[in-house]
Scaffold this active site. Structure first.
Site, mmCIF file in Angstrom:
data_model
loop_
_atom_site.group_PDB
_atom_site.id
_atom_site.type_symbol
_atom_site.label_atom_id
_atom_site.label_comp_id
_atom_site.label_asym_id
_atom_site.label_seq_id
_atom_site.Cartn_x
_atom_site.Cartn_y
_atom_site.Cartn_z
ATOM 1 N N LYS A 52 0.830 -1.187 0.000
ATOM 2 C CA LYS A 52 0.000 0.000 0.000
ATOM 3 C C LYS A 52 0.876 1.252 0.000
ATOM 4 O O LYS A 52 2.036 1.128 0.382
ATOM 5 C CB LYS A 52 -0.946 -0.003 1.206
ATOM 6 C CG LYS A 52 -0.209 0.080 2.561
ATOM 7 C CD LYS A 52 -1.024 0.733 3.612
ATOM 8 C CE LYS A 52 -0.850 2.212 3.665
ATOM 9 N NZ LYS A 52 0.365 2.668 4.370
ATOM 10 N N HIS B 54 -5.885 1.080 6.398
ATOM 11 C CA HIS B 54 -5.958 0.384 7.685
ATOM 12 C C HIS B 54 -7.277 0.665 8.420
ATOM 13 O O HIS B 54 -7.912 -0.243 8.934
ATOM 14 C CB HIS B 54 -4.792 0.803 8.589
ATOM 15 C CG HIS B 54 -3.441 0.599 7.972
ATOM 16 N ND1 HIS B 54 -3.143 -0.467 7.153
ATOM 17 C CD2 HIS B 54 -2.287 1.321 8.058
ATOM 18 C CE1 HIS B 54 -1.873 -0.398 6.768
ATOM 19 N NE2 HIS B 54 -1.334 0.678 7.301
HETATM 20 C C1 BG6 Z 1 2.010 2.080 7.583
HETATM 21 C C2 BG6 Z 1 2.054 3.559 7.390
HETATM 22 O O1 BG6 Z 1 1.173 1.472 6.644
HETATM 23 O O2 BG6 Z 1 1.535 1.792 8.896
HETATM 24 C C3 BG6 Z 1 2.908 4.228 8.457
HETATM 25 O O3 BG6 Z 1 2.587 3.860 6.109
HETATM 26 C C4 BG6 Z 1 2.451 3.803 9.830
HETATM 27 O O4 BG6 Z 1 2.856 5.633 8.340
HETATM 28 C C5 BG6 Z 1 2.331 2.291 9.927
HETATM 29 O O5 BG6 Z 1 3.395 4.277 10.767
HETATM 30 C C6 BG6 Z 1 1.739 1.883 11.248
HETATM 31 O O6 BG6 Z 1 1.826 0.497 11.385
HETATM 32 P P1 BG6 Z 1 1.876 -0.192 12.817
HETATM 33 O O7 BG6 Z 1 1.829 -1.642 12.517
HETATM 34 O O8 BG6 Z 1 3.138 0.254 13.456
HETATM 35 O O9 BG6 Z 1 0.677 0.301 13.560
#
Ligand code: BG6
Length: 476
Positions: A131, A223
């Site tokens: 993504k 997400h």
């Molecule tokens: C990623 C984003 O998809 O997810 C980032 O590009 C973000 O900006 C990250 O920090 C967060 O992932 P997690 O698993 O650390 O919550």
């Protein structure tokens, strides 16, 4: 026998922080059936030895070095892809993993197809795309069109690593294997839903990527909406990935495209001083929105979502607030209402808490907030698996459980496009203090329109530390 993982962008941050360590961990635990060889690829003229040295530099990737290869390939010169074909000529399974910036996806897919590497319909030729998939509906559709032209759907893996988080998968388990919750999961008893995906960190050294994207494209479109779709979807016919995707798409179709008048964007103070951020950037580092789902189950239930960088703490959770029970009169005064609140904590301190009202022990009939708490880490001695390990093991096994479908991704862009379009032409986002819960506008959004407030951990509806201790049986 064996698999080649052809990793585009193998020198990049994502590859070294997530993808390669995940592969090494899976191999070390014997969770991959076949040997896997890493073939790094990119435009740089690296030698095989230099690439192997890069892998040896970290104990999390060193064991991959022994068999690793490097192929210099430039999508602008598709002939260079012939070298990948030669190297992989006798390999049964080839995974093409695009850990590269989004604008390179189209050219790389084209170059793979032209070199005869895509093999439409061959399930042992797989393509993995990271993504964000596109930057709006039009570019997402174009990317999906190109993917489907060169590969068949079972060959395509679109990453949203949130879907591979254990606690996100547990939303499905929680909802659909406990009949009592499913029975109350609708407008009849649910008053509102909140989803927060907060991060304490700023953008670090990622300005080049982040300033072109912002919070909506980076987190909300993917997400957060994926999480919402799992929370709000109808029960799937089976737990087969195709049925789950169908149910998620259905509910996303019922979500009304986001209304800029019901959304707030923010930018943390100091963002403009971060390395490589243009001094006049209007990019949002925070986004909040109120949305509605126009279907039988959710009609009239306000849903609030927010996500951002440099916030008070790292926290992803879903908060379901239930309607208040009628208040009975007692001693001629009314008890203060204590709404029932279900909190699904995705990370950290993963777990599920049901906040209820209980009678305070003693002679008087007085209510206090109390809770029932499931601490997810107590369910197993093993540590929570890493989301990238889950993603990669699925890809290597050819399974689709933790991947969103292309139509869901298109629909999610369709939902956020009105915000993106409005915010492109508006002035500066509302500033907020790093370490806060975002701009004041986010509080107003929820107060003015709906008379509620955001549920922040440590504030009223969360359990206190001592309540948690009592519930966990660790109180002294
Ligand atoms: C990623 C984003 O998809 O997810 C980032 O590009 C973000 O900006 C990250 O920090 C967060 O992932 P997690 O698993 O650390 O919550």
């Amino acid at each position: 026998m064996g698999t080649d993982l052809v990793l585009f962008g193998a020198g990049g941050d994502l590859s070294h922080r997530k993808v390669l360590p995940a592969l090494q961990a899976l191999l070390a635990r014997g969770e991959v059936d076949e040997p896997v060889r890493v073939i790094g690829s990119g435009r740089s003229e690296l030698s095989r030895e230099t690439f192997r040295d890069q892998l040896r530099r970290s104990p999390r990737t060193d064991r991959l070095a022994e068999t690793a290869e490097w192929v210099t390939a430039d999508p602008a010169a598709p002939d260079t892809y012939g070298a990948i074909r030669e190297l992989t000529a006798s390999t049964p399974t080839i995974v093409f993993y695009l850990a590269t910036p989004p604008p390179t996806f189209g050219p790389i897919i084209d170059a793979l197809a032209r070199a005869g590497l895509a093999e439409h319909g061959n399930r042992r030729r797989r393509i993995v795309v990271e993504k964000p998939l596109g930057r709006d509906l039009a570019s997402s559709r174009e990317l999906n069109r190109k993917l489907r032209e060169c590969f068949q759907e079972p060959q395509i893996f679109r990453i949203d690593h949130y879907l591979a988080k254990d606690t996100v998968q547990n939303v499905l388990a929680f909802r659909f294997s406990n009949s009592i919750f499913e029975a109350i999961w609708s407008r009849t008893l649910v008053q509102s839903v909140q989803i927060t995906a907060a991060e304490a960190e700023g953008i670090g050294t990622r300005a080049g990527y982040y300033d072109a994207m912002g919070a909506v494209r980076d987190m909300l479109q993917n997400h957060v909406l994926q999480l919402l779709s799992l929370v709000a979807m109808e029960p799937p016919t089976t737990l087969d990935p195709a049925d789950i995707r169908k149910a998620k798409l259905e509910v996303l179709r019922a979500v009304r495209p986001l209304d800029p008048a019901q959304a707030v964007r923010g930018q943390y103070d100091g963002y403009l001083d971060e390395a490589d951020v243009p001094p006049s950037s209007r990019r949002e580092t925070f986004a909040a929105a109120a949305l509605t789902i126009e279907n039988w189950r959710w009609d009239g239930v306000p849903i609030f979502v927010r996500t951002g960088k440099a916030l008070r703490r790292r926290l992803t959770e879903v908060v379901i607030r239930f309607r208040e029970a009628p208040q009975l009169r007692l001693d001629s005064r009314r008890q203060r209402p204590i709404p029932t609140v279900l909190t699904i904590r995705i990370q950290p301190e993963e777990g599920i808490t049901l906040r209820i009202g209980a009678k305070l022990p003693g002679r008087r009939f007085e209510m206090v907030p109390a809770g029932m708490h499931l601490e997810y880490s107590r369910l197993s001695r093993a540590a929570l698996p890493d989301a990238y390990e889950h993603v990669l093991s699925e890809v290597l096994a050819g399974g689709h459980t933790v991947f969103p479908g292309g139509d869901e991704i298109d629909r999610s862009w369709e939902l956020v496009d009105p915000l993106i379009a409005a915010w492109e032409s508006e002035g500066h986002p509302e500033p907020y203090r790093p370490g806060s819960w975002g701009p004041d506008g986010a509080d107003e959004l929820i107060q003015v329109h709906h008379g509620g407030r955001w549920v922040n951990p440590g504030e009223d509806t969360a359990l206190t530390r001592s309540e948690r201790a009592v519930l966990a049986g660790t109180a002294t």
